[in-house]
Design an enzyme around this catalytic site. Structure first.
Site, PDB file in Angstrom:
ATOM      1  N   HIS A 120      34.875  29.424  39.785  1.00 42.57           N
ATOM      2  CA  HIS A 120      34.826  29.873  40.969  1.00 42.57           C
ATOM      3  C   HIS A 120      35.188  28.742  42.049  1.00 42.57           C
ATOM      4  O   HIS A 120      34.704  27.521  41.935  1.00 42.57           O
ATOM      5  CB  HIS A 120      33.423  30.639  41.293  1.00 42.57           C
ATOM      6  CG  HIS A 120      33.596  31.323  42.610  1.00 42.57           C
ATOM      7  ND1 HIS A 120      33.556  30.689  44.158  1.00 42.57           N
ATOM      8  CD2 HIS A 120      33.916  32.702  43.058  1.00 42.57           C
ATOM      9  CE1 HIS A 120      33.637  31.536  44.907  1.00 42.57           C
ATOM     10  NE2 HIS A 120      34.052  32.684  44.558  1.00 42.57           N
TER      11      HIS A 120
ATOM     12  N   ASP B 154      35.185  40.278  45.582  1.00 39.55           N
ATOM     13  CA  ASP B 154      34.570  39.134  46.452  1.00 39.55           C
ATOM     14  C   ASP B 154      33.693  39.703  47.521  1.00 39.55           C
ATOM     15  O   ASP B 154      33.641  38.904  48.448  1.00 39.55           O
ATOM     16  CB  ASP B 154      35.739  38.351  46.859  1.00 39.55           C
ATOM     17  CG  ASP B 154      35.508  36.855  47.143  1.00 39.55           C
ATOM     18  OD1 ASP B 154      34.368  36.542  46.468  1.00 39.55           O
ATOM     19  OD2 ASP B 154      36.386  36.032  47.515  1.00 39.55           O
TER      20      ASP B 154
HETATM   21 MN    MN Z   1      34.368  34.685  45.384  1.00 42.14          MN
END
Ligand code: MN
Length: 371
Positions: free
Chosen positions: A211, A334
């Site tokens: 990430h 997200d």
């Molecule tokens: Mn993210």
């Protein structure tokens, strides 16, 4: 009652069908109903613990010189005593999060400890906070097993203990993989000192999700001085470097069953694969690149999965389907950073087959993360 909101997303969807890329607008309902044809499993959803948020606060107050990227970004969320709404959303692993999932029509979230995880702390502090976060995550999942699954956090600062934590949290406690928030103190997983961690991930069938975070200190300044350090470009630059460096380091020759996941449509790499293959072949002899068993694009197709986090864009998803395969592209939202109902609608409406859409939203995630 259904209300509507405006969005530019429809313009991107329109582009996929040949219309020019214009900033047309569409309406999305405030509550997205469940889809009868597939579960929506969102696979890059952020959370953190109170303990880590507090430690960020102390860390920021100490004004550390070796974490300029975190100081530029973290202060926004974790300045001591100042809880942001985003932070409040990330701390909620209960009814508030589930209510948000219900509004967005999300059946399940795969939870990742938000960037930069514990990777800014000392090895001892990071190792302890990672284990504590994994325990809290397992407990939250046990309360909502049909709504939550999660990846384990580790502290790469101590690769041996990180490997042991993968065994414990994935092998024993049942988390579904590992999240690494890109560089650790400016170092990347292509450095063989971290490969004990890769070995444990492979052995435990634990995909590693790389990430983004702000770029490593040595590459930060040109981004930061232009305010391009975060999602607009810096995140992608850091994770693209990390991923291509792992490929060219030979890590996937050493660990051929290792699985990597990257978000944001693959951080631009799918579009670059032809050029990466060409240049790796041409320059490897003269300039010190390793000879690999396969082409870089082969590792990308065999070992790496991408998600749609932050990239609810049909042309990019269809390009990835065409170049990587329908089984390699996975839905992510997200949350809570980019939680937008119109993106769910745009992806529901993609002009791909029902079978491909079910793979995208549901089956690929179930298979990769053993859900
Ligand atoms: Mn993210």
């Amino acid at each position: 009652m259904i209300t509507t909101r405006r969005s530019i997303l429809a313009s991107f969807a329109a582009a996929a069908s040949g219309a020019p890329l214009a900033f047309a607008q569409s309406d999305a309902p405030a509550i997205i109903p469940k889809n009868p044809n597939y579960k929506r499993i969102a696979c890059e959803e952020a959370w953190t613990t109170r303990e880590i948020a507090d430690e960020y606060g102390r860390f920021i107050a100490s004004n550390p010189a070796d974490e300029p990227g975190f100081m530029a970004l973290g202060a926004r969320y974790y300045a001591r005593g100042a809880d942001s709404p985003i932070l409040a959303s990330m701390l909620d692993l209960g009814e508030g999060r589930i209510a948000a999932m219900n509004r967005f029509g999300i059946d399940m979230q795969l939870l990742l400890l938000t960037a930069p995880g514990v990777q800014v702390f000392s090895a001892d502090t990071g190792t302890a906070l990672a284990a504590n976060s994994n325990d809290q995550l397992v407990e939250a999942i046990s309360k909502h097993p049909t709504r939550f699954a999660g990846l384990a956090a580790v502290a790469p600062q101590d690769p041996r203990r990180a490997a042991l934590e993968i065994e414990r949290s994935v092998g024993t406690l049942g988390l579904k993989g590992v999240v690494i928030n890109s560089h650790t103190k400016g170092e990347f997983l292509d450095d063989e000192k971290f490969w004990e961690l890769l070995e444990a991930a492979e052995a435990n069938n634990a995909p590693i999700y790389i990430h983004p975070r702000n770029p490593a200190p040595a590459m930060l300044e040109p981004y930061l001085s232009r305010r391009l350090e975060a999602g607009i470009l810096g995140f992608t630059a850091d994770v693209a470097l990390h991923t291509i460096a792992l490929i060219t380091s030979g890590a996937f020759d050493r660990f051929p069953k290792l699985k990597l996941v990257i978000g944001h449509g693959g951080e631009g790499i799918p579009y670059m694969l032809y050029r990466i293959d060409y240049m790796q072949r041409v320059v490897r002899e003269g300039r010190g690149l390793k000879k690999l068993k396969k082409r870089p694009s082969d590792y990308f197709k065999d070992n790496i999965y991408i998600t749609s986090s932050g990239m609810a864009w049909e042309p990019a998803i269809r390009f990835a389907h065409q170049t990587l395969g329908v089984d390699r592209v996975i839905y992510a939202m997200d949350y809570p950073y980019q939680a937008d109902a119109s993106e769910v609608v745009a992806l529901d409406n993609m002009a791909i087959s029902d079978a491909d859409k079910k793979q995208f939203f549901q089956s690929n995630a179930e298979k990769l993360f053993s859900l």
